[in-house]
Design a protein around this motif. Structure first.
Motif, PDB file in Angstrom:
ATOM      1  N   PHE A   8       1.112  -1.196   0.042  1.00  0.00           N
ATOM      2  CA  PHE A   8      -0.391  -0.131  -0.200  1.00  0.00           C
ATOM      3  C   PHE A   8       1.259   0.766  -0.154  1.00  0.00           C
ATOM      4  CE2 PHE A   8       0.694  -1.401   4.106  1.00  0.00           C
ATOM      5  CZ  PHE A   8       1.442  -0.708   4.940  1.00  0.00           C
ATOM      6  N   ALA A   9       0.513   2.131  -0.370  1.00  0.00           N
ATOM      7  CA  ALA A   9       1.100   3.723  -0.177  1.00  0.00           C
ATOM      8  C   ALA A   9       0.389   4.294   0.976  1.00  0.00           C
ATOM      9  CB  ALA A   9       0.227   4.808  -1.174  1.00  0.00           C
ATOM     10  N   PHE A  10       1.815   4.848   1.914  1.00  0.00           N
ATOM     11  CA  PHE A  10       1.918   5.117   2.724  1.00  0.00           C
ATOM     12  C   PHE A  10       2.463   6.597   3.122  1.00  0.00           C
ATOM     13  CE2 PHE A  10       3.174   4.233   8.109  1.00  0.00           C
ATOM     14  CZ  PHE A  10       1.774   4.477   7.913  1.00  0.00           C
ATOM     15  N   VAL A  11       1.500   7.953   3.562  1.00  0.00           N
ATOM     16  CA  VAL A  11       2.185   8.991   4.247  1.00  0.00           C
ATOM     17  C   VAL A  11       2.120   9.590   5.392  1.00  0.00           C
ATOM     18  CG1 VAL A  11       2.421   9.392   1.157  1.00  0.00           C
ATOM     19  CG2 VAL A  11       0.357   9.975   2.495  1.00  0.00           C
ATOM     20  N   SER A  12       2.199  10.973   5.491  1.00  0.00           N
ATOM     21  CA  SER A  12       2.337  11.350   6.783  1.00  0.00           C
ATOM     22  C   SER A  12       1.741  12.972   6.161  1.00  0.00           C
ATOM     23  CB  SER A  12       3.792  11.653   7.609  1.00  0.00           C
ATOM     24  OG  SER A  12       3.083  12.091   8.611  1.00  0.00           O
ATOM     25  N   LEU A  13       0.491  12.937   7.298  1.00  0.00           N
ATOM     26  CA  LEU A  13       0.784  14.530   6.517  1.00  0.00           C
ATOM     27  C   LEU A  13      -0.348  15.501   8.245  1.00  0.00           C
ATOM     28  CD1 LEU A  13      -0.676  16.809   4.583  1.00  0.00           C
ATOM     29  CD2 LEU A  13      -1.734  15.727   3.624  1.00  0.00           C
ATOM     30  N   GLU A  14       0.276  16.439   8.223  1.00  0.00           N
ATOM     31  CA  GLU A  14      -0.758  16.899  10.119  1.00  0.00           C
ATOM     32  C   GLU A  14      -0.727  15.986  10.288  1.00  0.00           C
ATOM     33  OE1 GLU A  14      -3.420  19.390   8.168  1.00  0.00           O
ATOM     34  OE2 GLU A  14      -1.945  20.621   6.858  1.00  0.00           O
ATOM     35  N   ASN A  15       0.556  15.151  11.140  1.00  0.00           N
ATOM     36  CA  ASN A  15      -0.297  14.447  12.661  1.00  0.00           C
ATOM     37  C   ASN A  15      -0.830  13.307  11.880  1.00  0.00           C
ATOM     38  OD1 ASN A  15       1.648  15.255  14.239  1.00  0.00           O
ATOM     39  ND2 ASN A  15      -0.227  17.304  15.028  1.00  0.00           N
ATOM     40  N   LYS A  16      -1.228  12.401  10.691  1.00  0.00           N
ATOM     41  CA  LYS A  16      -1.802  11.546  10.379  1.00  0.00           C
ATOM     42  C   LYS A  16      -0.651  10.888   9.037  1.00  0.00           C
ATOM     43  CE  LYS A  16      -6.627  13.468  11.191  1.00  0.00           C
ATOM     44  NZ  LYS A  16      -6.793  14.532  11.697  1.00  0.00           N
ATOM     45  N   LEU A  17      -1.461   9.648   9.239  1.00  0.00           N
ATOM     46  CA  LEU A  17      -0.338   8.670   8.583  1.00  0.00           C
ATOM     47  C   LEU A  17      -1.617   7.853   7.495  1.00  0.00           C
ATOM     48  CD1 LEU A  17       1.585   6.873  11.023  1.00  0.00           C
ATOM     49  CD2 LEU A  17       1.657   9.606  10.328  1.00  0.00           C
ATOM     50  N   TYR A  18      -1.396   8.338   6.588  1.00  0.00           N
ATOM     51  CA  TYR A  18      -3.149   7.680   5.690  1.00  0.00           C
ATOM     52  C   TYR A  18      -2.063   6.180   4.601  1.00  0.00           C
ATOM     53  CZ  TYR A  18      -5.194  11.532   5.361  1.00  0.00           C
ATOM     54  OH  TYR A  18      -5.645  13.348   6.148  1.00  0.00           O
ATOM     55  N   ALA A  19      -3.025   5.172   4.728  1.00  0.00           N
ATOM     56  CA  ALA A  19      -2.352   3.443   4.219  1.00  0.00           C
ATOM     57  C   ALA A  19      -3.460   3.368   3.352  1.00  0.00           C
ATOM     58  CB  ALA A  19      -2.565   2.967   5.246  1.00  0.00           C
ATOM     59  N   ILE A  20      -3.298   3.685   1.506  1.00  0.00           N
ATOM     60  CA  ILE A  20      -4.342   4.251   0.545  1.00  0.00           C
ATOM     61  C   ILE A  20      -3.624   3.045  -0.477  1.00  0.00           C
ATOM     62  CG2 ILE A  20      -4.728   5.235  -1.556  1.00  0.00           C
ATOM     63  CD1 ILE A  20      -3.945   8.179   0.196  1.00  0.00           C
ATOM     64  N   GLY A  21      -4.380   1.911  -0.801  1.00  0.00           N
ATOM     65  CA  GLY A  21      -4.896   0.765  -1.666  1.00  0.00           C
ATOM     66  C   GLY A  21      -4.127  -0.118  -0.683  1.00  0.00           C
ATOM     67  N   GLY A  22      -3.284  -1.117  -1.506  1.00  0.00           N
ATOM     68  CA  GLY A  22      -2.856  -1.980  -1.168  1.00  0.00           C
ATOM     69  C   GLY A  22      -3.022  -3.183  -1.490  1.00  0.00           C
ATOM     70  N   ASP A  23      -3.069  -4.702  -1.287  1.00  0.00           N
ATOM     71  CA  ASP A  23      -3.352  -6.074  -1.061  1.00  0.00           C
ATOM     72  C   ASP A  23      -3.608  -6.378   0.258  1.00  0.00           C
ATOM     73  OD1 ASP A  23      -3.568  -8.867  -1.554  1.00  0.00           O
ATOM     74  OD2 ASP A  23      -1.325  -8.792  -2.747  1.00  0.00           O
ATOM     75  N   ALA A  24      -4.811  -7.298   0.235  1.00  0.00           N
ATOM     76  CA  ALA A  24      -5.387  -7.768   1.471  1.00  0.00           C
ATOM     77  C   ALA A  24      -5.777  -9.626   0.627  1.00  0.00           C
ATOM     78  CB  ALA A  24      -6.286  -7.672   2.099  1.00  0.00           C
ATOM     79  N   VAL A  25      -4.040 -10.412   0.661  1.00  0.00           N
ATOM     80  CA  VAL A  25      -3.929 -11.461   0.753  1.00  0.00           C
ATOM     81  C   VAL A  25      -5.030 -12.240  -0.892  1.00  0.00           C
ATOM     82  CG1 VAL A  25      -4.318 -14.116   1.290  1.00  0.00           C
ATOM     83  CG2 VAL A  25      -3.821 -12.115   3.346  1.00  0.00           C
ATOM     84  N   ASN A  26      -4.654 -11.367  -1.557  1.00  0.00           N
ATOM     85  CA  ASN A  26      -4.578 -10.991  -2.999  1.00  0.00           C
ATOM     86  C   ASN A  26      -5.976 -10.660  -3.265  1.00  0.00           C
ATOM     87  OD1 ASN A  26      -2.691 -12.525  -3.947  1.00  0.00           O
ATOM     88  ND2 ASN A  26      -3.701 -14.476  -3.338  1.00  0.00           N
ATOM     89  N   ILE A  27      -6.523 -10.037  -2.223  1.00  0.00           N
ATOM     90  CA  ILE A  27      -7.959  -8.622  -2.359  1.00  0.00           C
ATOM     91  C   ILE A  27      -7.556  -7.437  -2.624  1.00  0.00           C
ATOM     92  CG2 ILE A  27     -10.032  -8.099  -1.114  1.00  0.00           C
ATOM     93  CD1 ILE A  27      -9.893 -10.721   0.021  1.00  0.00           C
ATOM     94  N   TRP A  28      -7.600  -7.040  -3.970  1.00  0.00           N
ATOM     95  CA  TRP A  28      -6.580  -5.812  -3.701  1.00  0.00           C
ATOM     96  C   TRP A  28      -7.386  -5.112  -3.634  1.00  0.00           C
ATOM     97  CZ3 TRP A  28      -5.346  -9.953  -6.720  1.00  0.00           C
ATOM     98  CH2 TRP A  28      -4.304 -10.215  -6.789  1.00  0.00           C
TER      99      TRP A  28
END
Length: 332
Positions: A57-77
């Motif tokens: 997944f994509a992972f970024v920090s912005l103003e005391n918050k962390l964003y975990a975007i998209g990704g793969d949950a055991v072959n579930i995109w």
């Protein structure tokens, strides 16, 4: 058991065939010298687990918050957009992206999150999609797509422009391409390529230079390190990674880039952390991660600028949702 074919399909990248500038690559062959550590990476503490276990997944920090975007949950995109509040130690779900994808990459420009590329294994589809998320309005906006569909790229920001490098656009088609996106004009431009095609590359920006670490291609897992100078549109080979690795994560402290985790040539997740000093072109060692991880997220944040968060990814056996925080301190 970690599967290479899965990782190759998922990670980060972007590109385009517009306005190619002359390619200049300066190559040297430095030896790998690893100094004793100058930093401690320690005091790891567990935090609230992610909403769901996932990797790539994509992972970024912005103003005391962390964003975990998209990704793969055991072959579930996934199209998920999950937000972690570092103050309250809580997760919440925000508006998802328009398409499910793992192997995407993201960066912050002017308080908005730019998300590029990716792969949906359920459709065997690579994406050229660029979407921008505004946390204030909780809305996504599509921008000009990349010229080539791809995943497993690295991205970074220099002077409010998004640089996207490397990646893969089919099962065995690795890329050396570098392109830059200008938010003001909503256009992409092609720049000088890396010396070798590679996906699963880790990217960091220091002093307006882009550094590309490791990755993988048809030759296997790599120890290549290259520096891109945006002023001269040229690449220079730097001292190699002491530990070859793909799909590692990087964070920066001053002139130092911490290369963390990833996988080795046997597809084994790593806990090794090595520190590259951009001023001296030398490597040093520091403490290991609290567990072996690949395909995870990592950021540095906090008022002191030395608090590290790692989240999700895959350990030697499972996809995980563990979140931990540690401190980077100079040794006395």
């Amino acid at each position: 058991m970690f599967k290479l074919n899965k990782l190759i399909g998922l990670i980060f990248i972007t590109i385009l065939n517009l306005g190619c500038s002359p390619s200049v690559i300066e190559v040297t062959t430095p030896a790998v010298n690893v100094d004793p550590g100058f930093y401690d990476l320690k005091n790891w503490q567990s935090k609230k687990n992610m909403i769901r276990e996932k990797e790539n997944f994509a992972f970024v920090s912005l103003e005391n918050k962390l964003y975990a975007i998209g990704g793969d949950a055991v072959n579930i995109w996934l199209a998920d957009n999950d937000v972690y509040d570092t103050v309250t130690d809580t997760w919440s779900a925000k508006k998802p992206m328009s398409v499910n994808r793992g192997g995407l990459s993201a960066a912050v420009i002017n308080s908005k999150i730019y998300v590029a590329g990716g792969f949906d294994g359920s459709k065997s589809t690579w994406y050229d999609t660029l979407e921008v998320y505004d946390p204030i309005t909780d809305n996504w906006e599509k921008k000009s797509p990349m010229g080539t569909k791809r995943s497993s790229l690295g991205v970074g920001v220099i002077d409010n422009k998004l640089y996207a490098v490397g990646g893969i656009r089919s099962e065995k088609d690795w890329l050396d391409r570098l392109e830059v996106y200008s938010p003001d004009s909503d256009t992409w431009a092609l720049l000088s390529p890396m010396s070798a095609p590679r996906a699963e590359v880790a990217v960091a920006i220091v002093n307006k230079k882009l550094y590309a670490f490791g990755g993988s291609n048809s030759n296997g897992v790599l120890n290549i390190v290259e520096e891109f100078n945006s002023r001269t549109n040229s690449w220079k080979t730097k001292t190699s990674l002491p530990t070859p690795r793909a799909n590692a994560k990087v964070i920066t402290i001053s002139n130092n880039i911490f290369v963390m985790g990833g996988r080795d040539e046997k597809n084994k997740p790593l806990d090794i952390v090595e520190v590259y000093n951009t001023s001296t072109d030398k490597w040093s060692t520091t403490e290991k991660l609290p567990e072996q991880r690949v395909s995870f997220g990592a950021v540095v944040t906090g008022n002191d600028g030395n608090t590290v968060y790692i989240a999700g990814g895959m350990d030697p056996e499972h996809v995980i949702g563990l979140v931990k925080t540690g401190k980077i301190e100079k040794k006395q």
